[in-house]
Design a protein around this motif. Structure first.
Motif, PDB file in Angstrom:
ATOM      1  N   ARG A 142      33.845  -5.989  36.099  1.00 41.98           N
ATOM      2  CA  ARG A 142      34.873  -5.380  36.934  1.00 41.98           C
ATOM      3  C   ARG A 142      34.600  -3.888  37.150  1.00 41.98           C
ATOM      4  N   ASP A 143      34.737  -3.456  38.401  1.00 48.54           N
ATOM      5  CA  ASP A 143      34.606  -2.063  38.841  1.00 48.54           C
ATOM      6  C   ASP A 143      33.170  -1.551  38.820  1.00 48.54           C
ATOM      7  N   MET A 144      32.198  -2.450  38.623  1.00 41.93           N
ATOM      8  CA  MET A 144      30.788  -2.065  38.719  1.00 41.93           C
ATOM      9  C   MET A 144      30.124  -2.891  39.810  1.00 41.93           C
ATOM     10  N   PRO A 145      29.180  -2.316  40.559  1.00 44.42           N
ATOM     11  CA  PRO A 145      28.481  -3.102  41.582  1.00 44.42           C
ATOM     12  C   PRO A 145      27.497  -4.078  40.948  1.00 44.42           C
ATOM     13  N   THR A 146      27.213  -5.164  41.665  1.00 39.98           N
ATOM     14  CA  THR A 146      26.217  -6.147  41.237  1.00 39.98           C
ATOM     15  C   THR A 146      25.206  -6.278  42.358  1.00 39.98           C
ATOM     16  N   ALA A 161      18.224  -5.056  49.847  1.00 40.48           N
ATOM     17  CA  ALA A 161      18.696  -5.661  51.097  1.00 40.48           C
ATOM     18  C   ALA A 161      20.178  -5.437  51.350  1.00 40.48           C
ATOM     19  N   PHE A 162      20.918  -4.949  50.358  1.00 41.82           N
ATOM     20  CA  PHE A 162      22.346  -4.687  50.551  1.00 41.82           C
ATOM     21  C   PHE A 162      22.796  -3.675  49.506  1.00 41.82           C
ATOM     22  N   THR A 163      23.973  -3.134  49.722  1.00 38.67           N
ATOM     23  CA  THR A 163      24.595  -2.223  48.759  1.00 38.67           C
ATOM     24  C   THR A 163      25.920  -2.835  48.337  1.00 38.67           C
ATOM     25  N   ALA A 164      25.980  -3.235  47.090  1.00 34.97           N
ATOM     26  CA  ALA A 164      27.151  -3.961  46.611  1.00 34.97           C
ATOM     27  C   ALA A 164      28.343  -3.041  46.400  1.00 34.97           C
ATOM     28  N   LYS A 165      29.501  -3.592  46.626  1.00 36.41           N
ATOM     29  CA  LYS A 165      30.752  -2.905  46.286  1.00 36.41           C
ATOM     30  C   LYS A 165      31.118  -3.245  44.840  1.00 36.41           C
ATOM     31  N   PRO A 166      31.963  -2.458  44.204  1.00 37.95           N
ATOM     32  CA  PRO A 166      32.385  -2.784  42.835  1.00 37.95           C
ATOM     33  C   PRO A 166      33.009  -4.171  42.753  1.00 37.95           C
ATOM     34  N   ALA A 167      32.648  -4.908  41.726  1.00 38.24           N
ATOM     35  CA  ALA A 167      33.183  -6.262  41.548  1.00 38.24           C
ATOM     36  C   ALA A 167      34.673  -6.209  41.229  1.00 38.24           C
ATOM     37  N   PRO A 198      32.446 -14.967  34.222  1.00 38.68           N
ATOM     38  CA  PRO A 198      32.716 -15.765  33.026  1.00 38.68           C
ATOM     39  C   PRO A 198      31.825 -15.419  31.839  1.00 38.68           C
ATOM     40  N   PHE A 199      30.500 -15.323  32.063  1.00 38.78           N
ATOM     41  CA  PHE A 199      29.661 -15.037  30.898  1.00 38.78           C
ATOM     42  C   PHE A 199      29.800 -13.604  30.443  1.00 38.78           C
ATOM     43  N   ALA A 200      29.961 -12.665  31.374  1.00 39.12           N
ATOM     44  CA  ALA A 200      30.161 -11.276  30.946  1.00 39.12           C
ATOM     45  C   ALA A 200      31.408 -11.168  30.073  1.00 39.12           C
ATOM     46  N   ALA A 201      32.453 -11.934  30.396  1.00 38.85           N
ATOM     47  CA  ALA A 201      33.652 -11.943  29.559  1.00 38.85           C
ATOM     48  C   ALA A 201      33.345 -12.511  28.181  1.00 38.85           C
ATOM     49  N   GLN A 202      32.517 -13.548  28.142  1.00 39.18           N
ATOM     50  CA  GLN A 202      32.125 -14.125  26.854  1.00 39.18           C
ATOM     51  C   GLN A 202      31.273 -13.132  26.055  1.00 39.18           C
ATOM     52  N   LEU A 203      30.344 -12.481  26.734  1.00 38.15           N
ATOM     53  CA  LEU A 203      29.493 -11.467  26.100  1.00 38.15           C
ATOM     54  C   LEU A 203      30.331 -10.347  25.499  1.00 38.15           C
ATOM     55  N   LEU A 204      31.215  -9.790  26.305  1.00 37.64           N
ATOM     56  CA  LEU A 204      32.033  -8.669  25.841  1.00 37.64           C
ATOM     57  C   LEU A 204      33.116  -9.131  24.870  1.00 37.64           C
ATOM     58  N   GLY A 205      33.416 -10.419  24.874  1.00 37.54           N
ATOM     59  CA  GLY A 205      34.356 -10.968  23.915  1.00 37.54           C
ATOM     60  C   GLY A 205      33.830 -10.966  22.486  1.00 37.54           C
ATOM     61  N   THR A 206      32.532 -10.742  22.312  1.00 38.63           N
ATOM     62  CA  THR A 206      31.967 -10.614  20.967  1.00 38.63           C
ATOM     63  C   THR A 206      32.229  -9.230  20.372  1.00 38.63           C
ATOM     64  N   LEU A 231      28.006  -0.181  28.737  1.00 34.18           N
ATOM     65  CA  LEU A 231      27.799   1.186  29.220  1.00 34.18           C
ATOM     66  C   LEU A 231      27.250   1.233  30.641  1.00 34.18           C
ATOM     67  N   GLY A 232      26.975   0.076  31.243  1.00 35.02           N
ATOM     68  CA  GLY A 232      26.443   0.084  32.602  1.00 35.02           C
ATOM     69  C   GLY A 232      25.645  -1.166  32.879  1.00 35.02           C
ATOM     70  N   LYS A 233      24.817  -1.100  33.925  1.00 33.04           N
ATOM     71  CA  LYS A 233      23.997  -2.226  34.350  1.00 33.04           C
ATOM     72  C   LYS A 233      22.516  -1.913  34.132  1.00 33.04           C
ATOM     73  N   SER A 234      21.751  -2.938  33.724  1.00 39.61           N
ATOM     74  CA  SER A 234      20.310  -2.782  33.542  1.00 39.61           C
ATOM     75  C   SER A 234      19.564  -3.288  34.769  1.00 39.61           C
ATOM     76  N   ARG A 235      18.393  -2.711  35.018  1.00 29.94           N
ATOM     77  CA  ARG A 235      17.623  -3.043  36.220  1.00 29.94           C
ATOM     78  C   ARG A 235      16.914  -4.385  36.095  1.00 29.94           C
ATOM     79  N   MET A 236      16.630  -4.953  37.257  1.00 31.70           N
ATOM     80  CA  MET A 236      15.947  -6.233  37.372  1.00 31.70           C
ATOM     81  C   MET A 236      15.209  -6.265  38.703  1.00 31.70           C
ATOM     82  N   PRO A 237      14.182  -7.116  38.858  1.00 31.78           N
ATOM     83  CA  PRO A 237      13.540  -7.266  40.166  1.00 31.78           C
ATOM     84  C   PRO A 237      14.444  -8.056  41.103  1.00 31.78           C
ATOM     85  N   GLU A 238      14.129  -8.036  42.387  1.00 31.46           N
ATOM     86  CA  GLU A 238      14.991  -8.640  43.389  1.00 31.46           C
ATOM     87  C   GLU A 238      15.309 -10.102  43.074  1.00 31.46           C
TER      88      GLU A 238
END
Length: 466
Positions: A84-88, A94-100, A105-113, A118-125
């Motif tokens: 939430r509130d971070m772009p994906t 090819a596009f500029t994402a708006k904040p989610a 679901p999985f991010a909620a599970q991840l953060l539920g631990t 602190l932010g988003k990590s980079r990845m290839p397209e």
């Protein structure tokens, strides 16, 4: 820092603690979650101008954080997962994402631990490549040697963890994207059994569900603790419970040994040597190791490549609907463009391809009638220098290089089976080399128990000791 490598380990609140140790210090009050987050952000800002692992800088949440075994431990979420509130942005120009608007679901599970994002990590397209490189932007670099790839698609996550910015970070895997960067950066990376965790809406809609979520970490116990905590948040009753694995087991295992992959892809001499030394260590522990064969033939990589192309075709064709109205296909990278064109040429083969891929799960299961675990390379050759599999390489040559490199990991994605990458060796240049352990569906526990034993027998090299 050395002349070739870059890391952020220093005498601050994080020190060289793994996530379990750091969570213990936060629980005891020796340090606060705010101090841990501040130290992680300081480390990130120190090394990221070189490593380029961060896609989006967030702010640590204020107030009391989530409870859980990893409460207060800083992390980063990969740039293909909504928070939430971070772009994906899926690593795409090819596009500029708006904040989610909401956390996935999985991010909620991840953060539920208890992890603190602190932010988003980079990845290839769109996660299509095995290196975190781009058409025009700076690549993500390997902390062990910055002239080399950090792997992909979770390359930003792996670079940040290996460099000591955070002890654990989100990763996901559609063809090796947890295990490949773990192998390149000297980390532990477990791809779980299909269904072990909550899925995104897009992953659920795939005709062959190849995407698994997880983490990369510097210790086996961090990965084991994460999955035990994630299971508390959500457990799939169709799978055997995992629970908290805390060390090696005493049982003797039957282990199959694979050195080469389908299509005549042979692992290189350095990789073979690391796998063979690992096999020798396993024999020394009392396990039985014998050669085995893959349960699929040469058609497997052709089928997987067509499916890869199908995903690129869908991403490009429905980009405005799926990602953002600003989606511009003219800004897609060379690999995505090439995969889309490949699929257009071969799309009549789609039904037969999907039929064969759906049968892989049963074929994979037969391999474990004789063996408890299979040992293999993660990758067919050692980590390449930046540029070798860049999306700027002409597509036909790039595809040839990728299929000769990523030859072992896709089978577990299609079969839906668990596999773990462990950094048991290194090259003459000091770059990590990973080995892969695979198990039957639902048997992550055996993989983690064996990983604990190998970690004790062949302790991982530490970047801060270079």
């Amino acid at each position: 820092m050395s002349e070739r490598g870059v890391h952020a380990f220093t005498d601050d609140a994080l020190a060289d603690h793994d996530a379990v140790a750091l969570a213990g210090l936060i629980r005891s009050g020796e340090i606060s979650a705010a101090e841990a987050a501040k130290a992680a952000l300081a480390r990130a800002r120190q090394v990221d101008p070189v490593l380029r692992g961060v896609a989006f800088w967030g702010e640590p949440p204020s107030g009391p954080g989530a409870e859980g075994p990893l409460a207060g431990v800083p992390t980063f979420v990969k740039d293909n997962t909504d928070v939430r509130d971070m772009p994906t942005n899926h690593g795409s120009a090819a596009f500029t994402a708006k904040p989610a608007p909401a956390t996935g679901p999985f991010a909620a599970q991840l953060l539920g631990t208890g992890l603190v994002n602190l932010g988003k990590s980079r990845m290839p397209e769109f996660g299509f490549n095995a290196t975190t490189e781009f058409m025009a932007e700076e690549p993500t670099r390997n902390p062990w040697h910055t002239a080399y790839s950090s792997g992909a698609s979770s390359g930003g996550a792996a670079a940040l963890v290996a460099a000591g910015v955070v002890p654990i970070a989100h990763a996901n895997d559609g063809g090796g994207s947890i295990r490949i960067p773990a192998a390149c950066c000297g980390l532990v990376g477990l791809k779980p059994t299909r269904g072990r965790h909550l899925e995104s809406a897009q992953a659920r809609q795939l005709p062959i569900k190849i995407i698994s979520e997880g983490v990369v970490s510097r210790s086996v116990r961090d990965t084991a603790t994460f999955w035990a905590a994630a299971e508390r948040y959500h457990r799939n009753p169709a799978l055997p419970p995992l629970g908290l694995v805390e060390g090696p087991a005493s049982r003797r295992l039957r282990i199959g040994l694979l050195l080469d992959s389908v299509g005549g892809v042979r692992s290189d001499a350095t990789t073979r040597a690391v796998v063979e030394r690992t096999a020798k260590a396993l024999v020394g522990m009392g396990h039985e190791v014998e050669p085995t064969r893959l349960p699929v033939g040469d058609e497997f990589m052709r089928d997987f490549t067509l499916y890869w192309g199908l995903l690129a075709f869908l991403a490009g064709t429905f980009g405005r609907r799926t990602f953002d109205p600003s989606f511009d296909t003219s800004r897609l990278d060379g690999l995505t463009v090439g995969l889309r064109a490949l699929y257009r040429r071969r799309f009549p083969h789609t039904p037969a391809t999907l039929y064969r891929l759906a049968r892989v799960k049963a074929a994979y299961r037969r391999m474990f009638l004789r063996h408890d675990v299979v040992l293999s390379p993660v990758l067919a050759h050692t980590t390449p220098e930046l540029g070798h599999i860049s999306p700027t390489v002409p597509f036909d040559e790039l595809l040839h290089r990728l299929t000769r490199y990523v030859a072992f990991t896709p089978l577990n994605n299609v079969a839906g089976s668990p596999a773990i990458s462990l950094p048991t060796g290194s090259t003459d240049e000091g770059l990590p080399v990973g080995v892969q352990l695979s198990a039957a569906h639902g048997d992550e526990r055996t993989l983690l128990e064996l990983a604990f034993a190998l970690e004790a027998e062949t302790p991982w090299r530490r970047i801060q000791d270079q």
